[in-house]
Design a protein around this motif. Structure first.
Motif, mmCIF file in Angstrom:
data_model
loop_
_atom_site.group_PDB
_atom_site.id
_atom_site.type_symbol
_atom_site.label_atom_id
_atom_site.label_comp_id
_atom_site.label_asym_id
_atom_site.label_seq_id
_atom_site.Cartn_x
_atom_site.Cartn_y
_atom_site.Cartn_z
ATOM 1 N N TRP A 1 -6.378 -9.514 -0.443
ATOM 2 C CA TRP A 1 -4.985 -9.045 -0.459
ATOM 3 C C TRP A 1 -4.944 -7.536 -0.235
ATOM 4 C CZ3 TRP A 1 -1.505 -5.624 -2.318
ATOM 5 C CH2 TRP A 1 -0.150 -5.932 -2.152
ATOM 6 N N ILE A 2 -5.772 -6.815 -0.977
ATOM 7 C CA ILE A 2 -5.709 -5.338 -0.895
ATOM 8 C C ILE A 2 -6.122 -4.876 0.505
ATOM 9 C CG2 ILE A 2 -6.523 -3.163 -1.874
ATOM 10 C CD1 ILE A 2 -7.177 -4.751 -4.473
ATOM 11 N N THR A 3 -7.183 -5.477 1.040
ATOM 12 C CA THR A 3 -7.662 -5.062 2.370
ATOM 13 C C THR A 3 -6.606 -5.355 3.434
ATOM 14 O OG1 THR A 3 -9.913 -5.568 1.660
ATOM 15 C CG2 THR A 3 -9.561 -5.292 4.020
ATOM 16 N N GLU A 4 -6.070 -6.574 3.396
ATOM 17 C CA GLU A 4 -5.107 -6.947 4.443
ATOM 18 C C GLU A 4 -3.786 -6.208 4.317
ATOM 19 O OE1 GLU A 4 -6.792 -11.461 5.161
ATOM 20 O OE2 GLU A 4 -4.733 -11.216 4.496
ATOM 21 N N ARG A 5 -3.315 -5.965 3.072
ATOM 22 C CA ARG A 5 -1.990 -5.359 2.894
ATOM 23 C C ARG A 5 -2.016 -3.835 2.945
ATOM 24 N NH1 ARG A 5 1.074 -8.741 4.676
ATOM 25 N NH2 ARG A 5 2.897 -7.761 3.710
ATOM 26 N N THR A 6 -3.227 -3.226 2.713
ATOM 27 C CA THR A 6 -3.261 -1.759 2.623
ATOM 28 C C THR A 6 -4.374 -1.090 3.432
ATOM 29 O OG1 THR A 6 -4.795 -1.580 0.753
ATOM 30 C CG2 THR A 6 -2.476 -1.989 0.210
ATOM 31 N N GLY A 7 -5.459 -1.815 3.723
ATOM 32 C CA GLY A 7 -6.612 -1.192 4.391
ATOM 33 C C GLY A 7 -7.565 -0.501 3.434
ATOM 34 N N ILE A 8 -7.251 -0.525 2.132
ATOM 35 C CA ILE A 8 -8.100 0.174 1.146
ATOM 36 C C ILE A 8 -9.235 -0.757 0.698
ATOM 37 C CG2 ILE A 8 -8.145 1.265 -1.148
ATOM 38 C CD1 ILE A 8 -5.043 1.736 -0.720
ATOM 39 N N HIS B 1 -0.557 11.216 6.298
ATOM 40 C CA HIS B 1 -0.764 10.903 4.876
ATOM 41 C C HIS B 1 -1.269 9.460 4.799
ATOM 42 C CE1 HIS B 1 -0.206 10.178 0.717
ATOM 43 N NE2 HIS B 1 0.925 9.516 0.828
ATOM 44 N N GLN B 2 -2.326 9.270 4.013
ATOM 45 C CA GLN B 2 -2.971 7.951 3.941
ATOM 46 C C GLN B 2 -2.367 7.163 2.777
ATOM 47 O OE1 GLN B 2 -6.224 7.656 6.094
ATOM 48 N NE2 GLN B 2 -5.051 9.314 7.033
ATOM 49 N N ALA B 3 -1.304 6.417 3.062
ATOM 50 C CA ALA B 3 -0.643 5.634 2.012
ATOM 51 C C ALA B 3 -0.904 4.150 2.197
ATOM 52 C CB ALA B 3 0.855 5.893 2.023
ATOM 53 N N ASN B 4 -1.022 3.719 3.435
ATOM 54 C CA ASN B 4 -1.237 2.306 3.729
ATOM 55 C C ASN B 4 -1.626 2.226 5.208
ATOM 56 O OD1 ASN B 4 -0.801 -0.427 4.542
ATOM 57 N ND2 ASN B 4 0.557 -0.731 2.794
ATOM 58 N N TYR B 5 -2.737 1.542 5.500
ATOM 59 C CA TYR B 5 -3.187 1.456 6.891
ATOM 60 C C TYR B 5 -2.095 0.860 7.782
ATOM 61 C CZ TYR B 5 -5.857 0.504 11.069
ATOM 62 O OH TYR B 5 -6.275 0.481 12.374
ATOM 63 N N ARG B 6 -1.353 -0.109 7.225
ATOM 64 C CA ARG B 6 -0.335 -0.773 8.050
ATOM 65 C C ARG B 6 0.797 0.201 8.409
ATOM 66 N NH1 ARG B 6 2.477 -5.142 5.910
ATOM 67 N NH2 ARG B 6 2.042 -4.431 3.810
ATOM 68 N N ILE B 7 1.117 1.134 7.512
ATOM 69 C CA ILE B 7 2.138 2.151 7.836
ATOM 70 C C ILE B 7 1.639 3.021 8.990
ATOM 71 C CG2 ILE B 7 3.258 4.283 7.013
ATOM 72 C CD1 ILE B 7 3.331 3.044 4.203
ATOM 73 N N ILE B 8 0.396 3.468 8.874
ATOM 74 C CA ILE B 8 -0.175 4.376 9.882
ATOM 75 C C ILE B 8 -0.246 3.680 11.244
ATOM 76 C CG2 ILE B 8 -2.287 5.624 10.537
ATOM 77 C CD1 ILE B 8 -2.844 5.949 7.487
ATOM 78 N N GLU B 9 -0.735 2.449 11.218
ATOM 79 C CA GLU B 9 -0.927 1.700 12.467
ATOM 80 C C GLU B 9 0.423 1.412 13.147
ATOM 81 O OE1 GLU B 9 -0.684 -1.790 13.322
ATOM 82 O OE2 GLU B 9 -1.805 -1.438 15.182
#
Ligand code: UT7
Length: 347
Positions: free
Chosen positions: A55-62, A273-281
């Motif tokens: 969940w964390i990897t897919e939803r945030t990239g962290i 700003h690194q908040a969520n990979y999906r936001i950045i992408e």
């Protein structure tokens, strides 16, 4: 496909303020970072709350975040990062004219972390203060450093973003939407007058207090002190902030490129700003920047608020991804709500 016309603006969006850099230009000459040694992986979190690595990897990239030992001060992380930045810039602490620390997790109401650092580092007489603009703080602080150098009020400014956010996290099911995201760390930059042609070219800074309750630590609307809330916990309206974040990244990139007189294709590296990979992408795709031109290290640190931009910039520079003459876009957003972006030509 890169944007060639202004992006569609949401009906409730406030206008963006952009500024061309004027006066003596400034640039970043040395970066330093520091993160606590202790690492908390997604798998470690599975035993603390109902969550999963998937969940964390897919939803945030962290994948991991660095978490300070109890009792660690934000001051100590800030000072470590600052020492490394000064060494990288080959600048002595005595040469520092001003210290600006951006933090969302100060060690106390006052005195400032910056004043304590001034004494610890040995920068006597420099002016020193902390600022609070949440995750946008590092960009706000950089803009202040640029203004000081532009107006010749300072020649050397130490800008720091430092956080011990774990003090405000609760590893429980109720707060799993924030507990898995944030981490601790610090980054620092030495800002000095730029060589001809290089330096900051434009800025975009703003805020929208209507979003005051969207990312919080402590009682709303009283605030932690008035509510006698001894351990404020970070909370947020995740999906609302997500939409705001993508939107503001796109609008800032477009606005600042226009102010600087360049096109989006001219941006060599986007450091968000690194908040969520999906936001950045999502933002990069809609701006029209390939991910090879985006600095991402969220998998290692999670969201360290004011420290994410210097941490990501530092890692990009260390990996040889930034060379003299490159156009670098630094952009953030955060609680407040706030946002800020700076465009610079690397010295
Ligand atoms: O720098 C500060 C600014 N903050 C941000 O930029 C954060 C922006 N927002 C986000 O990054 C995302 O909104 C989150 C990562 C916080 C949440 O992801 P989401 O995809 O927006 O999830 P959601 O809040 O819509 O929740 C979807 C589901 C919910 O379950 P139900 O109600 O559908 O059964 C949540 O309870 O995901 C659940 N959930 C989790 N599940 C496993 C929320 N957190 C977790 C978790 N593990 N850690």
């Amino acid at each position: 496909m890169a944007l060639t016309t202004a992006p569609r603006v949401r009906s409730d969006a406030l206008p963006l303020r952009t500024f061309k850099a004027k006066g003596r230009p400034s640039a970043i000459f040395g970066l330093g970072v520091h993160a606590p040694a202790r690492v908390l992986s997604n798998v470690d979190l599975e035993s603390l709350m109902e969550t999963s690595d998937q969940w964390i990897t897919e939803r945030t990239g962290i994948k991991r975040r660095h978490i300070a030992e109890p009792g660690t001060t934000t001051f100590s992380l800030a000072t470590e990062a600052a020492r490394k930045a000064l060494a990288a810039a080959r600048v002595k602490a005595e040469e520092v004219d001003a210290i600006i620390v951006a933090t969302s997790s100060p060690d106390g109401p006052f005195p400032s972390i910056a004043c304590r650092m001034q004494d610890e580092l040995g920068a006597p007489g420099s002016y020193a203060y902390d600022i609070l603009a949440a995750c946008t703080g590092f960009v706000y602080a950089l803009e202040q450093a640029d203004s000081m150098i532009a107006s010749e009020r300072a020649d050397t400014v130490l800008v720091v973003g430092a956080e011990v956010l774990s003090r405000m996290l609760e590893y429980s099911n109720e707060y799993r939407h924030t507990a898995v995201i944030f981490g601790d760390g610090a980054g620092a930059a030495v800002v000095r007058p730029a060589p001809a042609g290089a330096g900051f070219k434009a800025w975009c800074l703003g805020g929208d207090g209507r979003g005051y309750a969207q990312v919080t630590a402590g009682n709303v609307p009283l605030g932690a002190y008035a509510a006698k809330d001894e351990r404020p916990i970070i909370d947020m309206k995740g999906p609302d902030v997500f939409k705001f974040a993508v939107d503001i990244f796109i609008r800032q990139a477009y606005a600042i490129a226009q102010e600087a007189g360049i096109s989006i294709e001219d941006i060599d590296l986007f450091v968000p700003h690194q908040a969520n990979y999906r936001i950045i992408e999502a933002a990069a795709r809609r701006i029209g920047l390939p991910m090879e031109r985006v600095a991402v290290n969220i998998e290692e640190y999670g969201n360290t608020s004011t420290a994410t931009i210097p941490l990501a910039l530092h890692d990009a520079v260390a990996a040889g991804r930034v060379k003299s003459g490159d156009r670098v876009l630094l952009a953030g957003f955060g609680s407040g709500l706030t946002w800020g972006a700076g465009l610079l030509e690397w010295a």
